[in-house]
Design a protein around this motif. Sequence first.
Motif, PDB file in Angstrom:
ATOM      1  N   LEU A   1       4.100 -25.400  -5.064  1.00  0.00           N
ATOM      2  CA  LEU A   1       3.246 -24.278  -4.652  1.00  0.00           C
ATOM      3  C   LEU A   1       3.658 -23.767  -3.276  1.00  0.00           C
ATOM      4  O   LEU A   1       3.772 -22.565  -3.045  1.00  0.00           O
ATOM      5  N   TYR A   2       3.848 -24.723  -2.357  1.00  0.00           N
ATOM      6  CA  TYR A   2       4.251 -24.346  -1.005  1.00  0.00           C
ATOM      7  C   TYR A   2       5.592 -23.610  -1.025  1.00  0.00           C
ATOM      8  O   TYR A   2       5.742 -22.539  -0.411  1.00  0.00           O
TER       9      TYR A   2
ATOM     10  N   ALA B   1       6.302 -19.876   0.265  1.00  0.00           N
ATOM     11  CA  ALA B   1       7.265 -19.633   1.354  1.00  0.00           C
ATOM     12  C   ALA B   1       8.350 -18.661   0.900  1.00  0.00           C
ATOM     13  O   ALA B   1       8.782 -17.790   1.668  1.00  0.00           O
ATOM     14  N   GLY B   2       8.776 -18.790  -0.368  1.00  0.00           N
ATOM     15  CA  GLY B   2       9.789 -17.886  -0.914  1.00  0.00           C
ATOM     16  C   GLY B   2       9.270 -16.456  -1.030  1.00  0.00           C
ATOM     17  O   GLY B   2       9.983 -15.497  -0.713  1.00  0.00           O
ATOM     18  N   LEU B   3       8.009 -16.333  -1.476  1.00  0.00           N
ATOM     19  CA  LEU B   3       7.417 -14.988  -1.564  1.00  0.00           C
ATOM     20  C   LEU B   3       7.342 -14.341  -0.184  1.00  0.00           C
ATOM     21  O   LEU B   3       7.650 -13.150  -0.017  1.00  0.00           O
ATOM     22  N   ALA B   4       6.925 -15.132   0.806  1.00  0.00           N
ATOM     23  CA  ALA B   4       6.822 -14.596   2.169  1.00  0.00           C
ATOM     24  C   ALA B   4       8.184 -14.087   2.630  1.00  0.00           C
ATOM     25  O   ALA B   4       8.301 -12.986   3.176  1.00  0.00           O
ATOM     26  N   ARG B   5       9.214 -14.880   2.367  1.00  0.00           N
ATOM     27  CA  ARG B   5      10.570 -14.497   2.780  1.00  0.00           C
ATOM     28  C   ARG B   5      10.974 -13.188   2.110  1.00  0.00           C
ATOM     29  O   ARG B   5      11.539 -12.303   2.745  1.00  0.00           O
ATOM     30  N   SER B   6      10.634 -13.046   0.846  1.00  0.00           N
ATOM     31  CA  SER B   6      11.000 -11.803   0.148  1.00  0.00           C
ATOM     32  C   SER B   6      10.193 -10.622   0.689  1.00  0.00           C
ATOM     33  O   SER B   6      10.595  -9.467   0.543  1.00  0.00           O
TER      34      SER B   6
ATOM     35  N   VAL C   1       6.428 -18.275   6.585  1.00  0.00           N
ATOM     36  CA  VAL C   1       5.109 -18.891   6.730  1.00  0.00           C
ATOM     37  C   VAL C   1       5.083 -19.951   7.830  1.00  0.00           C
ATOM     38  O   VAL C   1       4.045 -20.529   8.113  1.00  0.00           O
ATOM     39  N   ALA C   2       6.224 -20.192   8.451  1.00  0.00           N
ATOM     40  CA  ALA C   2       6.321 -21.063   9.634  1.00  0.00           C
ATOM     41  C   ALA C   2       6.183 -22.549   9.332  1.00  0.00           C
ATOM     42  O   ALA C   2       5.975 -23.353  10.228  1.00  0.00           O
TER      43      ALA C   2
END
Length: 381
Positions: free
Chosen positions: A300-301, A305-310, A315-316
């Motif tokens: 899930l994490y 994190a991958g979605l945030a990067r895209s 997400v730090a």
Amino acid sequence: MRHLTPDGLLEAVRQWVAIESPTQDVAAVNRMADHAQALLADAGARIERIPGTMGFADILIGRIPGETEGAGILLLGHMDTVHPVGTLSGDLPWRVDGDRAYGPGIYDMKGGNSIAMSALLHLAATGRQPHMPVTVMFIPDEEAGSPSSRARIEDEALRHALVLVAEPSGEGGRLTVGRHGIARYYLKTTGKPAHAGAYHAKGRSAIREMARQILAVEAMTDYDRTITLNVGTMSGGTHENMVPIHAEACVYVLVPTREAEAEVRAKLLALKPHDPDVKLDVTPGLFRPPYTKTPAIQRLYDHAAGLARSLGFEVAGERVAGGGSDGNFTGALGVPTLDGLGVIGDGPHTHDEHLLVSCLVPRTQLYVRLFETLSPELVGT
Ligand SMILES: [Zn+2]
């Protein structure tokens, strides 16, 4: 797209903050629930409102259908804050100063509730649906340990594939993949009263005994193992010229694992009075079990994190939070739980409580993408 602009998102947060909602003020928390209910209805949710029990306000549930049927996402948020009514017109008024927006409960956790709702409203307004069904559950008593909500939360969690919690993020936006368990213990000593003068030697001081117990309890703290025991409140005695008959103290315990909790519990329950003429009672209170990262939580994490990067941000990182949330209940049951998906900011439970306005758009977009992409396969159910 009014839901996803900085001004639109900030205005939505302001509306949450404008309704003060301290846990113990049932009418106030129910006013907050009225607002949340209107938002859920706008997002196309089927509403269930469960009347409050145990002296707390209502539990609010909104069920939003997804493109797929079956077990969905449970999104948890709490409507209550620690700030009494009047904080908004006194010590912590709404104000925006540069990138910081201030207000009671803005960081813990009205900001998080608001952006999660804005993401759902955005999907509804653009004619889209979350991939999995989403159940939003707003809790009235989290700051008191969720005594009236715990059973409902656990019941819902077991019928969902995964849980997202909109509690504040960690430093710089870090997501929460585990939390310490939190236990409360009540210590009570009972001595023998006597006049403080001529009869002093006949008395047995409950306060003196408690003082020794407090030192023993705090000495159980082990920073290396992230076990802390904090005697946060104490009281005792009735008059300065009397040997005190009663004293009380509350111990707040943070533990990383079930094993550590059992160990501390055994030690506390084995405490004996130093003075055999003084009685010592140790009573366990509310407990939030620890939740620890599982492979499903890691997936899930990684997905978030991958979605945030895209979306163009990070997400730090991940963290195990020292404090508790309703995610403790769901994570401890083994339901994959990703927490800390709320806003970035600082100063929870203080008059410096604020969020960073610059986080509102990216973090709301992250929710949109999570709702659109999370699937049962990801968490292996
Ligand atoms: Zn909170």
